[in-house]
Design a protein around this motif. Structure first.
Motif, mmCIF file in Angstrom:
data_model
loop_
_atom_site.group_PDB
_atom_site.id
_atom_site.type_symbol
_atom_site.label_atom_id
_atom_site.label_comp_id
_atom_site.label_asym_id
_atom_site.label_seq_id
_atom_site.Cartn_x
_atom_site.Cartn_y
_atom_site.Cartn_z
ATOM 1 N N ARG A 89 39.942 -12.075 11.159
ATOM 2 C CA ARG A 89 38.548 -12.009 10.716
ATOM 3 C C ARG A 89 37.763 -13.207 11.242
ATOM 4 O O ARG A 89 36.663 -13.071 11.768
ATOM 5 C CB ARG A 89 38.483 -11.971 9.185
ATOM 6 N N LYS A 90 38.364 -14.391 11.138
ATOM 7 C CA LYS A 90 37.678 -15.603 11.595
ATOM 8 C C LYS A 90 37.398 -15.570 13.091
ATOM 9 O O LYS A 90 36.309 -15.932 13.537
ATOM 10 C CB LYS A 90 38.509 -16.842 11.262
ATOM 11 N N ILE B 147 23.397 -8.084 -0.065
ATOM 12 C CA ILE B 147 23.533 -8.699 1.250
ATOM 13 C C ILE B 147 24.848 -8.205 1.829
ATOM 14 O O ILE B 147 25.903 -8.364 1.216
ATOM 15 C CB ILE B 147 23.518 -10.229 1.173
ATOM 16 N N LEU B 148 24.767 -7.571 2.979
ATOM 17 C CA LEU B 148 25.948 -7.031 3.644
ATOM 18 C C LEU B 148 26.178 -7.782 4.954
ATOM 19 O O LEU B 148 25.230 -8.028 5.699
ATOM 20 C CB LEU B 148 25.764 -5.546 3.931
ATOM 21 N N ALA B 149 27.416 -8.129 5.207
ATOM 22 C CA ALA B 149 27.771 -8.788 6.460
ATOM 23 C C ALA B 149 28.795 -7.926 7.171
ATOM 24 O O ALA B 149 29.718 -7.395 6.547
ATOM 25 C CB ALA B 149 28.345 -10.172 6.195
ATOM 26 N N ARG B 150 28.623 -7.781 8.486
ATOM 27 C CA ARG B 150 29.531 -6.938 9.258
ATOM 28 C C ARG B 150 29.794 -7.578 10.616
ATOM 29 O O ARG B 150 28.885 -8.086 11.262
ATOM 30 C CB ARG B 150 28.917 -5.558 9.447
ATOM 31 N N SER B 151 31.040 -7.514 11.007
ATOM 32 C CA SER B 151 31.433 -7.987 12.322
ATOM 33 C C SER B 151 32.535 -7.062 12.798
ATOM 34 O O SER B 151 33.366 -6.618 12.004
ATOM 35 C CB SER B 151 31.947 -9.420 12.236
ATOM 36 N N GLN B 152 32.519 -6.724 14.068
ATOM 37 C CA GLN B 152 33.588 -5.861 14.557
ATOM 38 C C GLN B 152 34.008 -6.267 15.948
ATOM 39 O O GLN B 152 33.212 -6.697 16.761
ATOM 40 C CB GLN B 152 33.183 -4.394 14.516
ATOM 41 N N GLY B 153 35.284 -6.143 16.162
ATOM 42 C CA GLY B 153 35.887 -6.448 17.443
ATOM 43 C C GLY B 153 37.292 -5.884 17.433
ATOM 44 O O GLY B 153 37.783 -5.412 16.408
ATOM 45 N N TYR B 154 37.954 -5.938 18.528
ATOM 46 C CA TYR B 154 39.287 -5.368 18.680
ATOM 47 C C TYR B 154 40.238 -6.493 19.077
ATOM 48 O O TYR B 154 40.041 -7.153 20.094
ATOM 49 C CB TYR B 154 39.243 -4.278 19.740
ATOM 50 N N LEU C 28 32.353 -13.211 18.266
ATOM 51 C CA LEU C 28 31.420 -12.107 18.479
ATOM 52 C C LEU C 28 30.198 -12.161 17.584
ATOM 53 O O LEU C 28 29.209 -11.478 17.828
ATOM 54 C CB LEU C 28 32.143 -10.766 18.272
ATOM 55 N N GLY C 29 30.242 -12.947 16.518
ATOM 56 C CA GLY C 29 29.103 -13.065 15.627
ATOM 57 C C GLY C 29 29.176 -12.106 14.450
ATOM 58 O O GLY C 29 30.078 -11.279 14.349
#
Length: 128
Positions: free
Chosen positions: A40-41, A67-74, A47-48
């Protein structure tokens, strides 16, 4: 012929240019929790994070504030460089130093599939 090989090599390099490698420390109550914390970190750091806030006011009073926070990557690959456990179960604390390769390709197959899942309206999957 040499020009075609050079173009293919350049194309191959441009595909891997979207991967980022970072070393992070993950902490958790188990080894798996610490590993997920590290993932997650690294995704958030490289990627932000997309942050969205919504506030609803009725009769001059706040009735809802989200307040929603979302980050995604592989995560393509990872190596655990060091591991330390302090304390005794159930209060044990796992700390992992992990080197992680993250893919931020905007149209990678996995990220495209992950974007489609919420559109299906909370699907249930059964394997028979």
């Amino acid at each position: 012929m040499a020009l075609i090989v050079a173009c293919v090599c350049a194309l191959g390099l441009s595909v891997t240019a979207f991967a980022h490698t970072a070393t992070v420390v993950g902490v958790g109550s188990s080894r798996e929790d610490a590993l997920h914390d590290a993932f997650r970190k690294v995704v958030e750091d490289t990627l932000g994070i997309y942050v969205q806030g919504e506030t609803q006011v009725t009769n001059y009073r706040v009735t809802r504030d989200e307040i929603l926070a979302r980050s995604q990557g592989y995560v393509r690959n990872y190596d655990v460089l060091s591991e330390r456990v302090t304390g005794v179960p159930p209060q044990a604390r796992h700390e992992l130093v992990v080197e992680v390769d993250v893919d931020d390709t905007p149209n990678s197959n996995l990220l495209t599939a992950l974007k489609i899942i919420p559109l299906t309206g909370n699907p249930r999957i059964a394997v028979v």
